[in-house]
Enzyme design. Structure first.
Site, PDB file in Angstrom:
ATOM      1  N   HIS A 189       3.592   4.807  12.160  1.00 48.23           N
ATOM      2  CA  HIS A 189       2.490   5.581  12.730  1.00 48.23           C
ATOM      3  C   HIS A 189       2.966   6.524  13.839  1.00 48.23           C
ATOM      4  CE1 HIS A 189      -1.071   2.859  11.312  1.00 48.23           C
ATOM      5  NE2 HIS A 189      -0.052   2.829  10.463  1.00 48.23           N
ATOM      6  N   ASP A 210       4.166  -5.940   4.670  1.00 51.66           N
ATOM      7  CA  ASP A 210       3.564  -4.860   5.445  1.00 51.66           C
ATOM      8  C   ASP A 210       3.515  -5.194   6.932  1.00 51.66           C
ATOM      9  OD1 ASP A 210       2.318  -2.440   5.961  1.00 51.66           O
ATOM     10  OD2 ASP A 210       0.312  -3.196   5.536  1.00 51.66           O
ATOM     11  N   ASP A 226      -0.632   4.464   0.635  1.00 55.06           N
ATOM     12  CA  ASP A 226      -1.187   5.504   1.494  1.00 55.06           C
ATOM     13  C   ASP A 226      -0.475   5.476   2.840  1.00 55.06           C
ATOM     14  OD1 ASP A 226      -2.496   2.969   1.894  1.00 55.06           O
ATOM     15  OD2 ASP A 226      -3.930   3.982   3.212  1.00 55.06           O
ATOM     16  N   ASP A 242       6.204   1.993   6.608  1.00 50.59           N
ATOM     17  CA  ASP A 242       4.829   1.519   6.410  1.00 50.59           C
ATOM     18  C   ASP A 242       4.135   2.360   5.340  1.00 50.59           C
ATOM     19  OD1 ASP A 242       2.334   0.332   6.786  1.00 50.59           O
ATOM     20  OD2 ASP A 242       1.878   1.517   8.562  1.00 50.59           O
ATOM     21  N   HIS A 275       0.838  -1.207   0.000  1.00 46.78           N
ATOM     22  CA  HIS A 275       0.000   0.000   0.000  1.00 46.78           C
ATOM     23  C   HIS A 275       0.864   1.244   0.000  1.00 46.78           C
ATOM     24  CE1 HIS A 275       0.279   1.337   4.305  1.00 46.78           C
ATOM     25  NE2 HIS A 275       0.445   0.052   4.566  1.00 46.78           N
ATOM     26  N   GLU A 322      -5.293   1.402   2.569  1.00 46.10           N
ATOM     27  CA  GLU A 322      -5.042   0.396   3.606  1.00 46.10           C
ATOM     28  C   GLU A 322      -5.232   0.983   4.996  1.00 46.10           C
ATOM     29  OE1 GLU A 322      -2.916  -2.191   6.417  1.00 46.10           O
ATOM     30  OE2 GLU A 322      -2.545  -0.067   5.994  1.00 46.10           O
ATOM     31  N   GLU A 323      -4.897   2.245   5.178  1.00 46.24           N
ATOM     32  CA  GLU A 323      -4.974   2.867   6.496  1.00 46.24           C
ATOM     33  C   GLU A 323      -6.365   3.371   6.843  1.00 46.24           C
ATOM     34  OE1 GLU A 323      -2.604   2.496   8.355  1.00 46.24           O
ATOM     35  OE2 GLU A 323      -0.677   2.597   7.312  1.00 46.24           O
TER      36      GLU A 323
END
Length: 464
Positions: A436, A177, A88, A119, A86, A153-154
């Site tokens: 994150h 991931d 995003d 990520d 991903h 994805e997020e």
């Protein structure tokens, strides 16, 4: 070990780093405000997908962009093997917490600092170059390898849902991931909302809370909460919130209270410091109108306390395969009489989802709040003796010299939406994770090693 491809990985590594830094400069955060029919997740998310597909196209892959929601890069012939990445990223959070700008992709030492470096843009570009090394090695491809790149994805997996509507589904595959060596289990994920309409709004000029807002994403531990108080004493509020790293600011006839926490991924909320829970833990000491709001917030605090494993909700549980249930009180909003909170639950792979749902229902009824289930992703588990897990594990061991064993995580990846999928990298055991969080980064050493692991794995998978 398949030797030829590893020389090619090293030969093109500088190019890999350059390509990754270009991709990291794109702030591909889902934007509801900027989303349009042409750009479902916002124009910057679309830009990231196009950048990735153009890179793959220049490298000789067949590419396809599906409605600016998801795309793929494919090479080879035969049965389809999927690789799910991903592009995003979650919001950057408080800028002052970053040592380098989150979208400049600048380097300090051997590390690239940028949101998405871990990520998942770093692993996405790594696996693309690993597959290119396999192609350039001259080994005949016995499979079709398709890198599927999503943009949501997020925020809800709508990209993969769109892919599934019209595109070929791989029989098996992996997603870079998570972590090495192999993640063959993922906890179930529940997102739910609790809400309450508050009456008896203040009309007598008494001190009151006008607005509360906290958190950025449901899968991130909130690192800030802001509350607006009217007709309030700044000194009194400073006393109430000083222990919780609260900042008090006078504005007109009101006071702004800011509570600072520490962000972390929702799958490991104990690694963060939840600003919403800190605020609620102090709210019982206030004596402000409308009193009904304070009563309801105190009830809410009783369900969550300062916990991360759902004890007060009545759903705490764990198993030997995947560990304990996790609970992240992620978002809060109060304005014009309506208070809403959103929460992320990750429950063990052997726990029945219905048992968790029943517990949440009882908890909501106990305080008289409305419960709404927003998302329910059931657990994933692929047996460790499967050919896929064994092949990936053997490749990891060949490159790293580490034994390693498959394990389960609390994170949720695209693998839940595709059959026969497991997560494979890109975080190495012992390497700290900043996904994150502020100062997310990837070292050049880790980036090189993961590319070698992916190249070895793809070469072995090609022969299975």
């Amino acid at each position: 070990m398949v030797t030829g491809i590893h020389d090619l990985v090293d030969e093109h590594f500088d190019e890999l780093v350059s390509s990754l830094r270009s991709l990291l400069k794109i702030r591909s955060v889902f934007s509801r405000e900027e989303a349009t029919a042409e750009h479902p997740f916002g124009p910057e998310a679309t830009e990231a997908l196009r950048e990735f597909l153009q890179l793959a196209d220049r490298m000789g892959f067949e590419t396809k962009n599906i409605d600016n929601m998801v795309g793929y890069a494919e090479i080879g012939e035969g049965p389809l093997f999927g690789i799910l990445v991903h592009l995003d990223v979650v919001p950057e959070g408080e800028l002052s917490a970053w040592k380098l700008p989150p979208y400049a992709a600048e380097m300090e030492g051997d590390r690239i600092y940028a949101r998405g470096s871990e990520d998942d843009k770093g692993p996405a570009v790594s696996v693309l170059y690993a597959l290119k090394a396999l192609i350039d090695s001259g080994l005949p491809l016995k499979r079709r390898f398709r890198i599927i790149a999503g943009l949501d994805e997020e925020s809800g997996f709508r990209c993969i849902d769109r892919y599934r509507k019209t595109e070929e589904i791989p029989a098996e595959g992996f997603s870079p991931d998570a972590s090495f060596p192999v993640v063959n289990g993922e906890k179930g994920i529940l997102h739910f909302s609790l809400s309450k309409r508050i009456g008896n709004l203040n009309s007598m000029g008494l001190p009151e809370i006008l607005e509360i807002r906290g958190g950025t994403r449901i899968n991130v531990v909130p690192d800030e909460l802001v509350a607006y108080f009217e007709n309030a004493s700044a000194g009194y509020l400073a006393q109430a919130f000083s222990k919780e790293n609260g900042a008090i600011e006078r504005t007109g006839s009101g006071v702004i209270v800011r509570i600072k926490g520490v962000s972390a991924h929702a799958m490991e909320p104990w690694k963060g410091k939840n600003a919403i829970q800190l605020f609620l833990s102090r709210i019982k000491d206030l004596d402000y109108g409308p009193m009904e709001l304070l009563v309801e917030l105190i009830k809410l605090h009783g369900l969550f306390e300062l916990e991360t494993r759902g004890e007060s909700l009545g759903i705490a549980t764990e198993d030997e395969i995947s560990g304990p249930l996790s609970c992240n009180l992620a978002l809060i909003s109060y304005k014009d009489g309506l208070v809403t909170v959103d929460c992320d639950i990750r429950y063990p792979v052997t726990t029945p989802g219905d048992w968790v749902l029943e517990g949440l229902s009882r908890a909501a009824k106990s305080i008289g709040w409305n419960l709404r289930i927003v998302l329910h992703e059931k657990p994933l588990f692929v047996p460790p003796e499967s050919d896929l897990v064994r092949t990936l594990l053997d490749a990891y061991r060949a490159i790293t010299g580490e034994k390693g064993e498959p394990f389960s995580i609390g994170g949720g990846t695209y693998c839940k939406r595709m059959p026969g999928m497991v997560s494979f990298g890109g975080l190495f055991p012992g390497d700290g994770s900043n996904a994150h969080q502020a100062n997310e980064c990837v070292s050049l050493d880790a980036l090189r090693r993961m590319t070698h692991v992916y190249a070895e794995a793809l070469a072995r998978l090609n022969e299975v």
